[in-house]
Motif scaffolding. Structure first.
Motif, mmCIF file in Angstrom:
data_model
loop_
_atom_site.group_PDB
_atom_site.id
_atom_site.type_symbol
_atom_site.label_atom_id
_atom_site.label_comp_id
_atom_site.label_asym_id
_atom_site.label_seq_id
_atom_site.Cartn_x
_atom_site.Cartn_y
_atom_site.Cartn_z
ATOM 1 N N ARG A 142 0.840 -1.205 0.000
ATOM 2 C CA ARG A 142 0.000 0.000 0.000
ATOM 3 C C ARG A 142 0.872 1.251 0.000
ATOM 4 N N ARG A 294 -12.359 -8.563 5.525
ATOM 5 C CA ARG A 294 -11.701 -7.461 6.238
ATOM 6 C C ARG A 294 -11.309 -7.904 7.646
ATOM 7 N N SER A 325 -11.675 -4.621 -6.034
ATOM 8 C CA SER A 325 -11.977 -3.353 -5.371
ATOM 9 C C SER A 325 -12.404 -3.596 -3.931
ATOM 10 N N GLY A 326 -13.267 -4.576 -3.723
ATOM 11 C CA GLY A 326 -13.704 -4.893 -2.362
ATOM 12 C C GLY A 326 -12.557 -5.360 -1.489
ATOM 13 N N ARG A 329 -10.517 -2.314 -0.468
ATOM 14 C CA ARG A 329 -11.239 -1.551 0.548
ATOM 15 C C ARG A 329 -11.319 -2.302 1.872
ATOM 16 N N GLU A 373 -11.799 4.517 -9.225
ATOM 17 C CA GLU A 373 -12.261 4.721 -7.856
ATOM 18 C C GLU A 373 -11.252 5.489 -7.010
ATOM 19 N N ILE A 375 -8.334 4.484 -5.895
ATOM 20 C CA ILE A 375 -7.687 3.675 -4.843
ATOM 21 C C ILE A 375 -6.562 2.803 -5.402
ATOM 22 N N GLN A 378 -3.575 2.215 -3.246
ATOM 23 C CA GLN A 378 -3.769 1.533 -1.971
ATOM 24 C C GLN A 378 -3.403 0.051 -2.016
#
Length: 504
Positions: A142, A294, A325-326, A329, A373, A375, A378
């Motif tokens: 990241r 997560r 993407s999920g 995140r 998005e 990100i 990240q």
């Protein structure tokens, strides 16, 4: 005894004038193809047992043995080719699933071959990699949204905390291959090569043998649904932790290491009883949503004291961009995408051949989605699935990857002949086997040197291609699709890949 309708895949031809009856082929074949007739004092072959590994033909001192495809041909039929007919015969006689090893071998389009790289000419001159520095150093993990500096006595100093990163000298790592699916010597060779090259090998889902813990600075440890060998010491033994959700060769399918392969060493490494099947379920039974993922990601970060990047490995499927993407995140620092050409030790043939999508489309869609998005910084993107050469790697990076995993190419470098019978455990080259007699055929020192040679050769080629494009750092190539042009692709395919047609 030969089964009624299943003809041999290969035909063994022995030249009687060249054969000296040395019985090398008899000793070398683990499939009992070659046998010695004590009474007749001659060697004969049973073609029905041949898997096409070439061990006998390669080591025959007089070149007396040849392996050819079986001459039996079916009546031509555009719908029912010989493979389809043979598959029905086999299943009608066995009542079981068809299994196979390695990656998808179907004649589907390999889109890397339909992409061409750019080259510099006059206004942006090329770079000579023999005389000018070329940077292949890559950091995976990241990245912060911005970096702040403050004045200091010896110049400006960054005050932004950088999350943990994997530092690799070349943008290539060894894909996840577990001890159990491959031999001790093969696992050792991968770890040793990674250490010398300044990159990483991946333990796969089989835990970490005690002998390999000394290579921890160059290992990624994997957490799969079976949780084999996973404890806090294991998690902290490597430099990153990878959560395996799926793999390209069998998306949505779990793993199975037969009990006959689980010897004492594998039993200790995987933390399961000796001789029992090691079955990893299709889903993680604690992950049924992005929120569950997560929770596991942050549990692993807590266990490793936030000192190691956490990777999530997913198969390339039609909704891969949303899944990636999920995952980002949810806290993933690295996302590994495995395409439908990805290899494996054992997979249902129908799954391997008909499930998943090409890595080229998956990579392009994921990279585009993360950029849209906001990100993309990240998480790093690593791709795998049938990478064959340095040009595939350069194209992957230009398409948006940070690095590439190689698995099948690494096994081929060690001597694999792609017979696709890894699941039998009778690998004549000592790679995909736990048979003590067969494993010693792979010299780990020789295998290590061959892996190092391959990676160094590819690194030189990558530098040459970058120099030809006028690029002196891999960072400048990453995601720069202007360096790619498509040839022989439809407008729809070009649009998904996000590249222009040759001539534009």
């Amino acid at each position: 005894m030969r089964k009624w309708l299943v003809e041999p895949d290969f035909l063994i031809e022995r030249d009687p004038e060249k054969c000296i009856q040395c019985q090398v082929c008899v000793r070398q074949c683990a499939n009992d193809v070659h046998q010695h007739d004590e009474e007749g004092q001659c060697v004969f072959s049973e073609s029905a047992n041949c898997v096409g590994c070439h061990r006998c033909a390669t080591l025959c001192p007089t070149g007396a043995v040849a392996i050819k495809h079986a001459p039996l041909e079916f009546r031509p039929n555009a719908n029912w080719n010989s493979d389809a007919i043979r598959s029905v015969y086999k299943q009608a006689e066995t009542g079981g699933m068809l299994l196979t090893g390695m990656g998808n071998d179907q004649p589907k389009t390999t889109f890397w071959d339909n992409m061409l790289l750019n080259a510099s000419q006059v206004t942006n001159p090329s770079i000579d990699p023999l005389r000018e520095p070329m940077e292949l150093l890559t950091f995976l993990g990241r990245k912060p949204d911005s970096v702040q500096f403050e004045p200091s006595s010896d110049g400006e100093k960054s005050i932004t905390e950088i999350p943990p990163q994997l530092e690799i000298q070349i943008p290539i790592m060894f894909a996840a291959m577990s001890y159990g699916s491959i031999s001790y010597n093969a696992s050792l060779a991968l770890a040793q090569a990674a250490a010398e090259l300044g990159t990483f090998a991946n333990t796969g889902e089989g835990g970490l043998h005690q002998d390999f813990r000394k290579f921890g600075k160059n290992l990624i440890v994997q957490v799969a649904s079976g949780r084999f060998g996973v404890d806090v010491d294991y998690l902290n033994a490597g430099q990153a932790v990878e959560i395996k959700i799926g793999q390209g060769a069998k998306p949505g399918i779990g793993g199975h290491l037969p009990g006959e392969k689980v010897d004492a060493a594998i039993s200790e490494t995987r933390m399961i009883p000796k001789g029992t099947d090691a079955i990893s379920s299709a889903p993680h039974h604690d992950i049924y949503s992005i929120e569950d993922l997560r929770q596991l990601i942050y549990a692993l970060k807590e266990a490793t004291r936030y000192t190691k990047p956490i990777s999530v490995k997913i198969a390339a499927v039609h909704n891969v961009a949303a899944i990636a993407s999920g995952s980002v995140r949810a806290g993933a620092d690295i996302v590994v995408i495995d395409g439908f050409r990805g290899g494996t030790g054992a997979a249902p043939t129908m799954i391997r051949n008909h499930v998943g999508i090409p890595i080229e489309f998956a990579l392009a869609s994921v990279d585009s989605r993360l950029r849209e998005e906001g990100i993309r910084n990240q998480a790093s993107l690593v791709v795998s699935g049938g990478t064959r050469c340095s040009a595939d790697i350069v194209k992957a990076i230009a398409l948006g990857a940070d690095a590439v995993n190689i698995g099948q190419a690494a096994l081929v470098a060690m001597g694999c002949h792609m017979c696709q019978k890894c699941y039998t455990g009778r690998c004549n080259w000592g790679i995909a086997t736990q048979d003590p007699y067969l494993t010693k055929r792979l010299n780990p020192k020789v295998a290590t040197r061959r892996l190092i040679n391959l990676m160094r050769a590819w690194a030189l080629e990558i530098k040459e291609m970058m120099g030809g494009m006028g690029v002196n750092a891999i960072e400048s190539l990453r995601g720069n699709r202007e360096h790619l042009r498509g040839i022989g692709l439809t407008d729809r395919e070009l649009n998904i890949l996000g590249i222009k047609a040759a001539g534009e």
